[in-house]
Design a protein around this motif. Structure first.
Motif, PDB file in Angstrom:
ATOM      1  N   LEU A 122      35.045  46.621  60.984  1.00 25.59           N
ATOM      2  CA  LEU A 122      35.459  46.317  59.559  1.00 25.59           C
ATOM      3  C   LEU A 122      36.707  46.844  59.596  1.00 25.59           C
ATOM      4  CD1 LEU A 122      34.743  45.669  56.622  1.00 25.59           C
ATOM      5  CD2 LEU A 122      34.149  48.079  56.148  1.00 25.59           C
ATOM      6  N   VAL A 123      37.725  45.720  58.834  1.00 22.65           N
ATOM      7  CA  VAL A 123      38.982  46.167  58.714  1.00 22.65           C
ATOM      8  C   VAL A 123      39.313  45.888  57.382  1.00 22.65           C
ATOM      9  CG1 VAL A 123      41.311  45.520  59.370  1.00 22.65           C
ATOM     10  CG2 VAL A 123      39.857  45.540  61.041  1.00 22.65           C
ATOM     11  N   ILE A 124      39.559  46.866  56.513  1.00 20.94           N
ATOM     12  CA  ILE A 124      39.857  46.526  55.184  1.00 20.94           C
ATOM     13  C   ILE A 124      41.375  46.536  54.958  1.00 20.94           C
ATOM     14  CG2 ILE A 124      39.759  47.918  52.935  1.00 20.94           C
ATOM     15  CD1 ILE A 124      37.397  49.271  53.791  1.00 20.94           C
ATOM     16  N   THR A 125      41.629  45.411  54.080  1.00 20.83           N
ATOM     17  CA  THR A 125      43.301  45.105  53.837  1.00 20.83           C
ATOM     18  C   THR A 125      43.346  45.200  52.136  1.00 20.83           C
ATOM     19  OG1 THR A 125      42.899  43.019  53.927  1.00 20.83           O
ATOM     20  CG2 THR A 125      43.685  43.889  55.822  1.00 20.83           C
ATOM     21  N   LEU A 126      44.679  45.187  51.759  1.00 18.79           N
ATOM     22  CA  LEU A 126      44.983  45.157  50.484  1.00 18.79           C
ATOM     23  C   LEU A 126      46.179  44.335  50.229  1.00 18.79           C
ATOM     24  CD1 LEU A 126      45.190  49.089  49.838  1.00 18.79           C
ATOM     25  CD2 LEU A 126      43.409  47.777  49.428  1.00 18.79           C
ATOM     26  N   GLY A 127      46.017  43.523  49.200  1.00 20.75           N
ATOM     27  CA  GLY A 127      47.118  42.727  49.084  1.00 20.75           C
ATOM     28  C   GLY A 127      46.710  41.414  48.396  1.00 20.75           C
ATOM     29  N   SER A 128      47.662  40.445  48.522  1.00 15.70           N
ATOM     30  CA  SER A 128      47.508  39.099  48.115  1.00 15.70           C
ATOM     31  C   SER A 128      46.957  38.105  49.325  1.00 15.70           C
ATOM     32  CB  SER A 128      48.549  38.584  47.103  1.00 15.70           C
ATOM     33  OG  SER A 128      49.730  38.597  47.983  1.00 15.70           O
ATOM     34  N   HIS A 129      46.723  38.398  50.369  1.00 14.61           N
ATOM     35  CA  HIS A 129      46.377  37.558  51.309  1.00 14.61           C
ATOM     36  C   HIS A 129      44.872  37.286  51.075  1.00 14.61           C
ATOM     37  CE1 HIS A 129      46.768  41.503  52.869  1.00 14.61           C
ATOM     38  NE2 HIS A 129      45.543  41.196  53.654  1.00 14.61           N
ATOM     39  N   ARG A 130      44.061  36.588  51.930  1.00 18.49           N
ATOM     40  CA  ARG A 130      42.704  36.351  52.120  1.00 18.49           C
ATOM     41  C   ARG A 130      42.152  36.859  53.367  1.00 18.49           C
ATOM     42  NH1 ARG A 130      40.205  34.353  47.963  1.00 18.49           N
ATOM     43  NH2 ARG A 130      38.532  33.415  49.501  1.00 18.49           N
ATOM     44  N   GLY A 131      41.057  37.455  53.232  1.00 19.20           N
ATOM     45  CA  GLY A 131      40.299  37.935  54.081  1.00 19.20           C
ATOM     46  C   GLY A 131      39.077  37.330  54.769  1.00 19.20           C
ATOM     47  N   ASP A 132      38.215  37.596  55.486  1.00 16.72           N
ATOM     48  CA  ASP A 132      36.972  36.977  55.766  1.00 16.72           C
ATOM     49  C   ASP A 132      36.007  37.146  54.452  1.00 16.72           C
ATOM     50  OD1 ASP A 132      37.659  36.184  58.434  1.00 16.72           O
ATOM     51  OD2 ASP A 132      37.344  38.593  58.865  1.00 16.72           O
ATOM     52  N   LEU A 133      36.183  38.213  53.822  1.00 15.61           N
ATOM     53  CA  LEU A 133      35.486  38.599  52.596  1.00 15.61           C
ATOM     54  C   LEU A 133      36.791  39.103  51.623  1.00 15.61           C
ATOM     55  CD1 LEU A 133      32.285  40.605  54.061  1.00 15.61           C
ATOM     56  CD2 LEU A 133      32.368  38.361  53.114  1.00 15.61           C
ATOM     57  N   ASN A 134      36.453  38.840  50.459  1.00  8.26           N
ATOM     58  CA  ASN A 134      37.422  39.068  49.353  1.00  8.26           C
ATOM     59  C   ASN A 134      36.996  39.417  48.289  1.00  8.26           C
ATOM     60  OD1 ASN A 134      39.908  37.602  50.719  1.00  8.26           O
ATOM     61  ND2 ASN A 134      38.193  36.400  51.122  1.00  8.26           N
ATOM     62  N   LEU A 135      37.663  40.518  47.496  1.00 11.27           N
ATOM     63  CA  LEU A 135      37.212  41.049  46.164  1.00 11.27           C
ATOM     64  C   LEU A 135      38.607  41.132  45.491  1.00 11.27           C
ATOM     65  CD1 LEU A 135      34.594  43.946  46.710  1.00 11.27           C
ATOM     66  CD2 LEU A 135      34.228  41.563  45.460  1.00 11.27           C
ATOM     67  N   ASP A 136      38.674  40.628  44.090  1.00 14.00           N
ATOM     68  CA  ASP A 136      39.752  40.610  43.318  1.00 14.00           C
ATOM     69  C   ASP A 136      39.307  41.584  42.260  1.00 14.00           C
ATOM     70  OD1 ASP A 136      41.924  40.042  41.872  1.00 14.00           O
ATOM     71  OD2 ASP A 136      41.289  38.002  41.314  1.00 14.00           O
ATOM     72  N   PHE A 137      40.073  42.727  42.279  1.00 12.47           N
ATOM     73  CA  PHE A 137      39.830  43.574  41.204  1.00 12.47           C
ATOM     74  C   PHE A 137      41.011  43.132  39.937  1.00 12.47           C
ATOM     75  CE2 PHE A 137      38.152  45.559  44.505  1.00 12.47           C
ATOM     76  CZ  PHE A 137      37.034  46.211  44.174  1.00 12.47           C
ATOM     77  N   ASP A 138      40.075  42.412  38.901  1.00 11.15           N
ATOM     78  CA  ASP A 138      40.985  41.461  37.850  1.00 11.15           C
ATOM     79  C   ASP A 138      41.189  42.480  36.659  1.00 11.15           C
ATOM     80  OD1 ASP A 138      41.572  40.043  35.662  1.00 11.15           O
ATOM     81  OD2 ASP A 138      40.064  38.430  36.030  1.00 11.15           O
ATOM     82  N   SER A 139      42.517  43.121  36.529  1.00  8.40           N
ATOM     83  CA  SER A 139      42.649  43.781  35.339  1.00  8.40           C
ATOM     84  C   SER A 139      43.244  43.173  34.168  1.00  8.40           C
ATOM     85  CB  SER A 139      43.794  44.766  35.836  1.00  8.40           C
ATOM     86  OG  SER A 139      43.627  45.857  36.692  1.00  8.40           O
ATOM     87  N   THR A 140      43.310  41.764  34.178  1.00  8.26           N
ATOM     88  CA  THR A 140      43.707  40.981  33.291  1.00  8.26           C
ATOM     89  C   THR A 140      42.714  40.378  32.105  1.00  8.26           C
ATOM     90  OG1 THR A 140      45.495  40.324  34.591  1.00  8.26           O
ATOM     91  CG2 THR A 140      45.042  38.816  32.833  1.00  8.26           C
ATOM     92  N   THR A 141      41.525  39.921  32.621  1.00 13.50           N
ATOM     93  CA  THR A 141      40.482  39.339  31.899  1.00 13.50           C
ATOM     94  C   THR A 141      40.034  40.190  30.821  1.00 13.50           C
ATOM     95  OG1 THR A 141      39.957  37.937  33.599  1.00 13.50           O
ATOM     96  CG2 THR A 141      38.258  38.075  31.797  1.00 13.50           C
ATOM     97  N   ASP A 142      40.116  39.862  29.589  1.00 11.88           N
ATOM     98  CA  ASP A 142      39.900  40.988  28.458  1.00 11.88           C
ATOM     99  C   ASP A 142      38.554  40.529  28.167  1.00 11.88           C
ATOM    100  OD1 ASP A 142      39.625  42.351  26.257  1.00 11.88           O
ATOM    101  OD2 ASP A 142      41.309  41.654  25.261  1.00 11.88           O
ATOM    102  N   THR A 143      37.632  41.365  28.392  1.00 11.64           N
ATOM    103  CA  THR A 143      36.087  41.052  27.881  1.00 11.64           C
ATOM    104  C   THR A 143      35.557  41.654  26.543  1.00 11.64           C
ATOM    105  OG1 THR A 143      35.698  42.959  29.357  1.00 11.64           O
ATOM    106  CG2 THR A 143      35.454  40.735  30.428  1.00 11.64           C
ATOM    107  N   ARG A 144      36.716  42.327  25.849  1.00 16.83           N
ATOM    108  CA  ARG A 144      36.201  43.003  24.868  1.00 16.83           C
ATOM    109  C   ARG A 144      35.677  42.065  23.674  1.00 16.83           C
ATOM    110  NH1 ARG A 144      41.657  45.975  23.180  1.00 16.83           N
ATOM    111  NH2 ARG A 144      42.371  44.009  24.115  1.00 16.83           N
ATOM    112  N   ALA A 145      35.616  40.591  23.706  1.00 17.67           N
ATOM    113  CA  ALA A 145      35.138  39.676  22.778  1.00 17.67           C
ATOM    114  C   ALA A 145      33.680  40.134  22.908  1.00 17.67           C
ATOM    115  CB  ALA A 145      35.398  38.285  23.452  1.00 17.67           C
ATOM    116  N   ALA A 146      33.128  40.740  24.058  1.00 14.20           N
ATOM    117  CA  ALA A 146      31.821  40.886  23.928  1.00 14.20           C
ATOM    118  C   ALA A 146      31.176  41.939  23.019  1.00 14.20           C
ATOM    119  CB  ALA A 146      31.230  41.220  25.514  1.00 14.20           C
ATOM    120  N   GLY A 147      32.279  42.508  22.507  1.00 10.40           N
ATOM    121  CA  GLY A 147      32.169  43.601  21.414  1.00 10.40           C
ATOM    122  C   GLY A 147      31.594  44.759  21.996  1.00 10.40           C
TER     123      GLY A 147
END
Ligand SMILES: [Zn+2]
Length: 197
Positions: free
Chosen positions: A42-67
């Motif tokens: 397993l090689v863990i990388t950080l940044g905006s490139h793509r790996g074989d597996l990818n997770l995007d920690f999205d700090s933008t999407t506002d979910t407060r509409a759920a209340g």
């Protein structure tokens, strides 16, 4: 892909270094042994490139509409079987227990208020999504399992039980591990449409 599985974690630069480090350590501790068992590294990388597996920690999407104290389902915390983990939804998780008979109010304090709570919670959600993506793992009822969706029942929600569910240590069971190791060995992700039948 060869003998290496590159897991790329995107967006961690926006959650702060301590929280990011918690997530990286957790990915290494949980995914590392599965990849090793599959005969790969397993090689863990950080940044905006793509790996074989990818997770995007999205700090933008506002979910407060759920209340406040509504919804509360895992569906808003990450994109099921997708690559996105919604950071703001985690930061906004609250105790949301039953109405206190004395004060007639719910406890609406936030629960993931420190890096050592937010980091593991983001990690748990990320690993849950990887479980779907890699091996099409289904949801389970065991709250100590990565594929669990149900937090404590309403009448059992306290600061402690909520923190334990969201940020506590979780595991995959043997059957889930076997499925994950098989897919990692083959390098085929069951919910990746580019590998679809
Ligand atoms: Zn799920």
């Amino acid at each position: 892909m060869g003998n290496r599985i590159r897991l790329n974690l995107q967006g961690l630069d926006r959650v702060g270094p301590k929280t990011a480090s918690e997530v990286v350590v957790m990915m290494r501790e949980v995914m590392g042994p599965l990849v090793t068992q599959a005969g790969k590294t397993l090689v863990i990388t950080l940044g905006s490139h793509r790996g074989d597996l990818n997770l995007d920690f999205d700090s933008t999407t506002d979910t407060r509409a759920a209340g406040v104290c509504t919804g509360h389902g895992v569906s808003i915390l990450g994109e099921d079987a997708g690559e996105s983990v919604f950071v703001r939804a985690h930061r906004d998780l609250r105790v949301c227990g039953p109405v206190d008979p004395k004060t007639r109010r719910k406890d609406t304090r936030k629960i993931l208020t420190a890096f050592w709570l937010l980091g593991p919670a983001l990690g748990n959600t990320g690993i849950h999504e990887l479980g779907h993506f890699i091996a099409d793992l289904q949801h389970v009822n065991d709250p100590g399992n990565f594929m669990s969706t149900m937090g404590p029942a309403l009448d059992q929600r306290t600061m402690a039980t909520q923190r334990e569910f969201w940020a506590g240590k979780k595991t995959f069971n043997d059957e889930q591990k076997k499925k994950l190791v098989k897919q990692i060995g083959e390098g085929k992700w069951l919910l990746d449409i580019t590998f679809g039948p």
